[in-house]
Design a protein around this motif. Structure first.
Motif, PDB file in Angstrom:
ATOM      1  N   GLU A   1       0.826  -1.209   0.000  1.00  0.00           N
ATOM      2  CA  GLU A   1       0.000   0.000   0.000  1.00  0.00           C
ATOM      3  C   GLU A   1       0.859   1.257   0.000  1.00  0.00           C
ATOM      4  O   GLU A   1       0.501   2.265  -0.589  1.00  0.00           O
ATOM      5  CB  GLU A   1      -0.960  -0.002   1.214  1.00  0.00           C
ATOM      6  CG  GLU A   1      -2.161  -0.940   1.062  1.00  0.00           C
ATOM      7  CD  GLU A   1      -1.938  -2.312   1.691  1.00  0.00           C
ATOM      8  OE1 GLU A   1      -0.760  -2.719   1.846  1.00  0.00           O
ATOM      9  OE2 GLU A   1      -2.936  -2.978   2.007  1.00  0.00           O
TER      10      GLU A   1
ATOM     11  N   ILE B   1       2.532   1.957  -3.619  1.00  0.00           N
ATOM     12  CA  ILE B   1       1.673   2.477  -4.673  1.00  0.00           C
ATOM     13  C   ILE B   1       1.396   3.969  -4.484  1.00  0.00           C
ATOM     14  O   ILE B   1       0.960   4.647  -5.402  1.00  0.00           O
ATOM     15  CB  ILE B   1       0.372   1.654  -4.732  1.00  0.00           C
ATOM     16  CG1 ILE B   1      -0.315   1.789  -6.099  1.00  0.00           C
ATOM     17  CG2 ILE B   1      -0.592   2.028  -3.626  1.00  0.00           C
ATOM     18  CD1 ILE B   1      -0.197   0.551  -6.894  1.00  0.00           C
TER      19      ILE B   1
ATOM     20  N   VAL C   1      -0.495  -3.593  -9.399  1.00  0.00           N
ATOM     21  CA  VAL C   1      -1.017  -4.485  -8.357  1.00  0.00           C
ATOM     22  C   VAL C   1      -0.923  -5.957  -8.749  1.00  0.00           C
ATOM     23  O   VAL C   1      -0.931  -6.832  -7.890  1.00  0.00           O
ATOM     24  CB  VAL C   1      -2.481  -4.184  -7.963  1.00  0.00           C
ATOM     25  CG1 VAL C   1      -2.578  -2.858  -7.263  1.00  0.00           C
ATOM     26  CG2 VAL C   1      -3.407  -4.261  -9.154  1.00  0.00           C
TER      27      VAL C   1
ATOM     28  N   LEU D   1       1.617  -7.951  -7.020  1.00  0.00           N
ATOM     29  CA  LEU D   1       1.388  -8.423  -5.664  1.00  0.00           C
ATOM     30  C   LEU D   1       1.538  -9.915  -5.579  1.00  0.00           C
ATOM     31  O   LEU D   1       1.878 -10.474  -4.553  1.00  0.00           O
ATOM     32  CB  LEU D   1      -0.067  -8.124  -5.276  1.00  0.00           C
ATOM     33  CG  LEU D   1      -0.370  -6.793  -4.653  1.00  0.00           C
ATOM     34  CD1 LEU D   1      -1.855  -6.679  -4.468  1.00  0.00           C
ATOM     35  CD2 LEU D   1       0.333  -6.707  -3.323  1.00  0.00           C
TER      36      LEU D   1
ATOM     37  N   HIS E   1      -6.277  -9.328  -8.891  1.00  0.00           N
ATOM     38  CA  HIS E   1      -5.865  -7.994  -8.470  1.00  0.00           C
ATOM     39  C   HIS E   1      -6.072  -6.973  -9.585  1.00  0.00           C
ATOM     40  O   HIS E   1      -6.516  -5.852  -9.348  1.00  0.00           O
ATOM     41  CB  HIS E   1      -4.404  -8.000  -8.023  1.00  0.00           C
ATOM     42  CG  HIS E   1      -4.206  -8.685  -6.707  1.00  0.00           C
ATOM     43  ND1 HIS E   1      -4.719  -8.184  -5.537  1.00  0.00           N
ATOM     44  CD2 HIS E   1      -3.588  -9.845  -6.380  1.00  0.00           C
ATOM     45  CE1 HIS E   1      -4.413  -9.002  -4.546  1.00  0.00           C
ATOM     46  NE2 HIS E   1      -3.734 -10.023  -5.027  1.00  0.00           N
TER      47      HIS E   1
ATOM     48  N   ALA F   1      -8.677  -3.934  -8.877  1.00  0.00           N
ATOM     49  CA  ALA F   1      -8.158  -2.574  -9.011  1.00  0.00           C
ATOM     50  C   ALA F   1      -8.885  -1.841 -10.132  1.00  0.00           C
ATOM     51  O   ALA F   1      -9.268  -0.679  -9.985  1.00  0.00           O
ATOM     52  CB  ALA F   1      -6.655  -2.608  -9.285  1.00  0.00           C
TER      53      ALA F   1
ATOM     54  N   HIS G   1     -10.213  -3.799  -3.068  1.00  0.00           N
ATOM     55  CA  HIS G   1      -9.207  -2.783  -3.396  1.00  0.00           C
ATOM     56  C   HIS G   1      -9.840  -1.424  -3.204  1.00  0.00           C
ATOM     57  O   HIS G   1     -10.952  -1.180  -3.677  1.00  0.00           O
ATOM     58  CB  HIS G   1      -8.751  -2.905  -4.860  1.00  0.00           C
ATOM     59  CG  HIS G   1      -7.698  -3.930  -5.096  1.00  0.00           C
ATOM     60  ND1 HIS G   1      -6.572  -3.680  -5.822  1.00  0.00           N
ATOM     61  CD2 HIS G   1      -7.610  -5.225  -4.710  1.00  0.00           C
ATOM     62  CE1 HIS G   1      -5.822  -4.777  -5.873  1.00  0.00           C
ATOM     63  NE2 HIS G   1      -6.424  -5.734  -5.209  1.00  0.00           N
TER      64      HIS G   1
ATOM     65  N   HIS H   1       2.293 -10.157   0.477  1.00  0.00           N
ATOM     66  CA  HIS H   1       2.734  -9.274  -0.585  1.00  0.00           C
ATOM     67  C   HIS H   1       4.184  -9.572  -0.951  1.00  0.00           C
ATOM     68  O   HIS H   1       4.965  -8.702  -1.226  1.00  0.00           O
ATOM     69  CB  HIS H   1       2.556  -7.807  -0.212  1.00  0.00           C
ATOM     70  CG  HIS H   1       1.141  -7.488   0.160  1.00  0.00           C
ATOM     71  ND1 HIS H   1       0.761  -6.306   0.713  1.00  0.00           N
ATOM     72  CD2 HIS H   1       0.013  -8.223   0.054  1.00  0.00           C
ATOM     73  CE1 HIS H   1      -0.538  -6.321   0.922  1.00  0.00           C
ATOM     74  NE2 HIS H   1      -1.009  -7.469   0.548  1.00  0.00           N
TER      75      HIS H   1
END
Ligand code: SF4
Ligand code: FES
Ligand code: NI
Lengths: 239, 493
Positions: free
Chosen positions: B55, B58, B70, B73, B81, B85, B394, B461
């Motif tokens: 987080e 980004i 993302v 990830l 993702h 997103a 997200h 992550h």
């Protein structure tokens, strides 16, 4: 018309004609001989900073984009040794900035990436510097991501020589260099740059981008997905 | 309740069994068991040992890069993702998706569901289910399955490949392509591409049916064991369509309690924080989300295939719907709360994905040219989908310069954090208490975790698998015993 005896040089043994005032790079490109380069763009005065175009003339290394062609010169370019040096220079460019190709929207259209592929770069080899660089998003239509700037000064030249605006400049030297913009606040949004400026079309990397483009063109449909940088840069002049 | 096992009364003087990381789950997790001298379990925890602060990473990036970044990830579920997103970014660009864009995204998503479920079932879960949880560890892997059940292994490999092919064709690449972009998609499906995918779809549906039959046979062959393994009751949360149908791509949030009673329903996920809170506990990097109205202690829940099959009123494709009914009715509904029933529900979903892919491929909208839309921009976007492992949230905030200033992600594995810990505690009590620790016994713990198909890669992550290490440590921190396990499941002492 009388007989016109053009002067020639040789590049890797191939005879290449040139006109007075041309550089080795000019002559090479006119003859469809590719010499890897990044800071050179035939539309602008040569700058000679990236050194990728280095060739050997009579045993000495010179930047072919700035070195005038001289009758009888014997130029070596596509050699193991020179390509090795070019590869090292390219790898250094990668570690000096923050070039994260997988998430960069310029991927597939990026000359730095394309040259790296052309030279067979498989890894950055050197340790990453991970420098702290500023991103400037203050302009409504333009994003300046200094993480990806290689200080080629093409935007500097284009803004000064074509747009007549002088928006960009380089400050500092070597590893301390920064691309600065011409406004009291130091922000791009306070300059008179327009998204339609020539300066917006010349960045070889993803440092200077129109906003909101992202991945509108899919990976796989981008120029270097299908052509080498050699084909693209030699092909340009025929169009 | 086994809350008392979360924290032992006096940890000094207890020895610690560390399983690190859990093999055959993607990513990096660790199980710690604190045993006393009689090998009685005093504390059981499943935790995450690494966190990469995505987080933060980004922040300061332009929003149009986000859907692509993302994906990094996780090497396991990048499509999920990308889509979650993109849904959030749709709000930021004010888009109402065109039918072509929405259906293409659904196709990508079902491709991801198919490949992910097939990977999990055949490669990760079937060795335990077919051979037994404490069977010979040398054979308890996909190679062993291929030797003993070549036809099953062949179908599993083909199903996974087909899902990957759907992803490759719709996203441009098998892993980390760029299919969905803010406001839509960047390419449609050509007729040639459609025909390539259509060619095999009948087999894919048939093999998905065979997979449901297989898990049903295994499960119902020993119902007490499969129902009882790591058993506990909980609430469930998932998206459902307006009419209550299972919908993996879009819908409102529904949560049902352990009796099937509604906690909330058709909730607009754009305000998920009014319903779900996240708690931090000092011993785990992974947060513990809970349903606000039920509080910290009682508010935990399960997400994923079991939650979705339980929560929906029906599945909108006929073969999967028939299987859902069989599942729900089995033995008076006794499987609906069982940890191992995740496998059964997962295969019902795989069948639904196969049917859904066929339906979409026959839809002419996929060849449309109207790919992207835009509207009134906003500074906040929330996107939620039902990823293979469960609800994926997200949430982004951007500034006037269109840079991300804040991001919050709640991944499926995080929703299941408490539930996985609960399963570990149950199994520790059922199988490990007072026993000598062996590989087979430890594998029981892993089996319970694996039922959730945790994507530790997402949750931490950090991408990548590492070999398993089992350490028996005494209270003074001395390693008494050590067991190393390779990522293929083989052990070296
Ligand atoms: S912004 Fe681009 S064009 Fe300008 S100096 Fe940097 S790399 Fe060169
Ligand atoms: S291209 Fe000649 S120095 Fe850069
Ligand atoms: Ni993941």
């Amino acid at each position: 018309m009388g007989t016109f005896m053009s002067k020639t040089i040789t590049i890797d043994g191939q005879v290449v004609p040139f006109k007075e005032g041309q550089t080795i790079m000019d002559a090479a490109m006119a003859a469809d001989v590719y010499i890897p380069h990044l800071c050179h763009n035939p539309e602008f005065t040569p700058h000679g900073s990236c050194k990728l175009c280095t060739v050997k003339v009579n045993g000495r290394n010179v930047a072919s984009c700035t070195m005038p062609a001289v009758e009888g010169q014997q130029v070596l370019s596509d050699t193991l040794e020179l390509n090795d040096e070019r590869l090292s220079l390219t790898q250094m460019l990668f570690v000096e900035g923050n070039h994260i190709c997988p998430s960069c929207e310029k991927s597939g259209n990026c000359q730095l990436q394309a040259v790296a592929y052309y030279l067979g770069m498989m890894s950055p080899h050197y340790n990453h510097f991970y420098p702290q660089r500023e991103v400037d998003a203050s302009h409504p239509d333009v994003l300046l991501d200094r993480n990806r700037c290689i200080y080629c000064e093409l935007c500097v030249r284009a803004s000064r020589d074509v747009d007549g605006k002088n928006v960009f400049g380089l400050s500092g030297r070597g590893i301390g260099s920064t691309l600065v913009v011409n406004s009291a606040s130091g922000l791009l949004g306070d300059t008179n740059l327009a998204a339609t400026d020539k300066a917006m079309q010349v960045c070889p990397t993803g440092a200077l981008l129109k906003k909101r483009q992202g991945f509108t063109v899919p990976i796989g449909q981008r120029i270097f997905d299908h052509h080498t940088i050699k084909d693209v840069q030699l092909g340009d002049k025929h169009e | 309740m086994t809350f008392e096992l979360e924290t032992a009364a006096n940890p000094e003087g207890l020895k610690r069994v560390v399983i690190e990381p859990v093999s055959r789950v993607e990513g990096h997790g660790k199980v710690t068991l604190l045993l006393d001298d009689d090998n009685r379990v005093h504390q059981a925890r499943f935790h995450i040992v690494e966190f990469r602060g995505f987080e933060k990473f980004i922040q300061g990036r332009p929003y149009w890069e986000v859907a692509s970044i993302v994906q990094r990830l996780c090497g396991i579920c990048p499509v999920s993702h990308n889509l979650a997103a993109s849904k959030a970014l749709d709000m930021i660009v004010g888009a109402q998706l065109t039918p072509t864009a929405e259906k293409l995204r659904r196709l990508m998503h079902l491709g991801q569901i198919l490949q992910s479920h097939a990977l999990h079932f055949y490669y990760l879960a079937s060795p335990d289910l077919l051979f037994g949880f404490d069977s010979d560890v040398a054979k308890r892997n996909i190679v062993g399955v291929a030797a003993a059940y070549p036809e099953i292994a062949k179908q599993g490999i083909a199903l996974r490949k087909y899902g990957q092919e759907v992803i490759r064709i719709t996203m441009g690449k098998r892993v980390h392509g760029t299919g969905a972009i803010p406001g839509g998609v960047n390419k449609n499906l050509s007729l040639e591409e459609r025909n390539i995918l259509l060619k095999d779809i009948d087999n894919i549906i048939a093999w998905s049916q065979a997979a449901v039959e297989l898990i049903k046979k295994v499960y119902t062959g020993n119902p007490e064991f499969h129902n009882g393994f790591g058993y506990y009751k909980s609430s469930f949360m998932s998206l459902v369509r307006k009419d209550g149908a299972m919908d993996l791509y879009h819908g409102g949030l529904r949560a049902l309690d352990e009796h099937g009673q509604t906690i909330f329903d058709h909730v607009d996920y754009g305000h998920y924080w009014d319903y779900i809170h996240e708690e931090v506990r000092p011993w785990s990097y992974m947060k513990f989300p809970f349903i606000r109205s039920r509080g910290r202690e009682e508010g935990w829940y399960r997400v994923g295939p079991l939650a979705r099959v339980n929560n929906c009123d029906f599945i909108p494709t006929p073969l999967a719907e028939a299987e859902r009914k069989i599942f729900k009715e089995f033995d008076g509904g006794s499987a609906t709360q069982a940890t191992l029933a995740y496998h059964w529900a997962r295969m019902i979903e795989m069948l639904h994905a196969a049917e859904g892919i066929q339906e979409l491929l026959l839809d002419g909208d996929l060849q449309g040219d109207d790919l992207v839309s835009k509207g009134e921009p906003a500074l906040r976007g929330v996107g939620v989908i039902e990823a293979p492992r469960g609800t994926l949230i997200h949430h982004y905030r951007v500034n006037e310069d269109e840079m991300v200033v804040r991001a919050n992600l709640i991944v499926s594995t995080t929703h299941n954090n408490h539930a996985m810990n609960e399963a570990v505690r149950q199994v520790a009590l059922q199988y490990l208490d007072g026993q000598q620790v062996t590989e087979g016994l430890l594998n029981h713990i892993e089996v319970a975790i694996r039922a959730f198909d945790p994507c530790l890669s997402c949750a931490t992550h950090a991408v990548g698998k590492m070999p398993l290490e089992v350490e028996l440590v005494d209270a003074g921190g001395n390693v008494i015993d050590r067991l190393a396990k390779n990522s293929d499941g083989r052990c070296d002492i």
